[in-house]
Write a protein that holds these residues in place. Structure first.
Motif, short mmCIF file in Angstrom:
data_model
loop_
_atom_site.label_atom_id
_atom_site.label_comp_id
_atom_site.label_asym_id
_atom_site.label_seq_id
_atom_site.Cartn_x
_atom_site.Cartn_y
_atom_site.Cartn_z
N UNK A 229 -4.70 -12.87 -8.73
CA UNK A 229 -5.84 -13.17 -8.23
C UNK A 229 -6.85 -12.13 -7.92
N UNK A 230 -6.13 -11.04 -7.41
CA UNK A 230 -6.86 -9.87 -7.00
C UNK A 230 -7.36 -9.10 -7.82
N UNK A 231 -6.35 -8.96 -8.86
CA UNK A 231 -6.68 -8.05 -9.95
C UNK A 231 -7.82 -8.40 -10.88
N UNK A 232 -7.89 -10.16 -11.03
CA UNK A 232 -9.00 -10.58 -11.86
C UNK A 232 -10.36 -10.54 -10.97
N UNK A 233 -10.24 -10.67 -9.68
CA UNK A 233 -11.45 -10.50 -8.92
C UNK A 233 -11.96 -9.08 -8.97
N UNK A 234 -11.03 -7.92 -9.01
CA UNK A 234 -11.50 -6.67 -9.05
C UNK A 234 -12.34 -6.34 -10.42
N UNK A 285 4.69 -18.13 0.28
CA UNK A 285 3.73 -17.38 -0.43
C UNK A 285 4.07 -16.05 -1.19
N UNK A 286 4.01 -16.20 -2.47
CA UNK A 286 4.58 -14.86 -3.36
C UNK A 286 3.57 -13.85 -3.37
N UNK A 287 3.11 -13.21 -2.34
CA UNK A 287 2.05 -12.28 -2.25
C UNK A 287 2.28 -11.55 -0.65
N UNK A 288 1.84 -10.45 -0.53
CA UNK A 288 1.58 -9.58 0.69
C UNK A 288 0.35 -9.43 0.78
N UNK A 289 -0.73 -9.86 0.01
CA UNK A 289 -2.15 -9.51 0.05
C UNK A 289 -2.78 -10.30 1.21
N UNK A 290 -3.09 -9.81 2.35
CA UNK A 290 -3.42 -10.15 3.44
C UNK A 290 -4.60 -11.27 3.47
N UNK A 291 -5.55 -10.83 2.48
CA UNK A 291 -6.69 -11.68 2.37
C UNK A 291 -6.18 -13.14 2.11
#
Length: 357
Positions: A229-234, A285-291
């Motif tokens: 998700x974060x990579x696609x958003x960037x 949650x399989x992420x550490x992305x705080x957002x």
């Protein structure tokens, strides 16, 4: 068994089954609960064999009858089971002119095989269920594979729970469903996001006991959405620096950001309904992305609150807090959306080091 009558349609490959559901049709020796299944027509379309179509229809009716003991499907309009699922969605008579035809979910990761569609019949809002025949075909067999059977049961129960959820909101807030009122860009997005999160959470929670094996599937769907998700958003924002189309970057970043939240609504609705205890969100949650950690944690807390007081919302807009949380996560991922004059929106994409081409 329910009394059935069969009528061949004009096409030899179609068969219409009408179920006469009455309180006397008790299929279970383990429960005295009466079914909420109403008198409906079940249309089985696209089969060359009428015997196969009738067997499949009987199998679906049997499960509807049983699920209807525990989930209120009294507002069910009918059921369509079609080999050509996409055509069945497009061709469904929804009772209102000008509505956009329904389409299946199909995005390279998930492919829809069942849908609960709101329809207008006279002055009543009801729900019509449409299924892809392939997803339920095991029900036409005398001895179905147990794994496929439980998948079919989970699918039918999930869509039946949509029938119940639609009816609950329609009773509380008459005139809200199928309301084509004109909303501004931001309010329309808030409503769309909020309904998506709430409906899937509530439906998965209500149908969880019919889907004991679905937890891992929901986890995998969340993982597939969340990890990129974060990579696609960037990448979408980097592309925006060149093309400059604000609506395009909103749609592209929105898809990357909103879908993990929607998948989380499925997962935690299922877990909350199946376990009986409220799961620690961060563990799943399989992420550490705080957002996303903070956003999904807040979203699930809001969903649980809405569930606890689901018959006592002050207004239909109580659910809009869910959409506001989505917009918060969207902002943290690089796109800030605010309402502007004339129902439009101001879309800001601040420059950051990680979004410079």
């Amino acid at each position: 068994m329910p009394q059935l009558w069969y009528k061949c349609a004009t096409s030899q490959t179609d068969c219409i089954l009408a179920v006469m559901a009455t309180d006397s049709h008790d299929l279970s020796t383990e429960s005295e609960l009466l079914t909420s299944l109403p008198d409906i027509a079940v249309s089985v379309q696209g089969f060359g064999s009428q015997d196969t179509a009738q067997a499949l229809g009987n199998g679906v009716i049997h499960l509807l009858h049983e699920v209807g003991r525990f989930i209120d499907i009294s507002s069910l309009d009918g059921v369509t089971i079609a080999v050509d699922y996409d055509a069945a969605l497009r061709d469904l008579d929804r009772g209102i002119e000008g509505l956009r035809p329904e389409e299946r979910t199909k995005d390279g990761i998930l492919t829809g095989v069942g849908k609960a569609i709101l329809v207008k019949r006279a002055d009543d809002v009801k729900t019509h269920l449409v299924f892809a025949a392939e997803a339920l075909s095991c029900l036409a067999l005398k001895e179905a594979d147990s794994g496929l059977f439980y998948l079919a049961l989970a699918l039918i129960a999930h869509e039946c729970a949509h029938v119940e959820e639609h009816a609950r909101r329609n009773r509380q807030f008459p005139g809200t469903l199928l309301n084509e009122e004109s909303l501004g860009f931001v309010p329309a997005c808030l409503r769309q996001f909020s309904e998506a999160f709430w409906c899937e959470y509530a439906v998965c929670r209500a149908s969880a006991n019919f889907a004991p094996n679905e937890g891992d599937g929901f986890r995998e769907a969340l993982k597939l959405r969340l990890e990129p998700a974060r990579r696609e958003a960037r990448e979408a924002i980097k592309a925006y620096r060149t093309h400059g189309d604000a609506l395009r970057v909103f749609n592209e970043v929105g898809l990357a950001v909103i879908e993990p939240l929607r998948m989380a609504s499925y997962l935690f609705g299922h877990l909350d309904g199946f376990s009986g205890d409220l799961t620690d969100v961060t563990i799943e949650l399989p992420t550490n992305d705080q957002a996303f950690v903070a956003g999904i944690t807040e979203l699930v807390s809001q969903l649980r609150d809405l569930w606890d007081r689901r018959d006592h919302w002050e207004s239909h807009d109580d659910m809009l807090v869910l959409g506001e949380t989505a917009f918060d996560v969207l902002r943290l991922c690089g796109v800030d959306v605010q309402p502007s004059a004339n129902g439009q929106a101001h879309i800001a994409v601040p420059i950051t080091l990680d979004t410079i081409p």
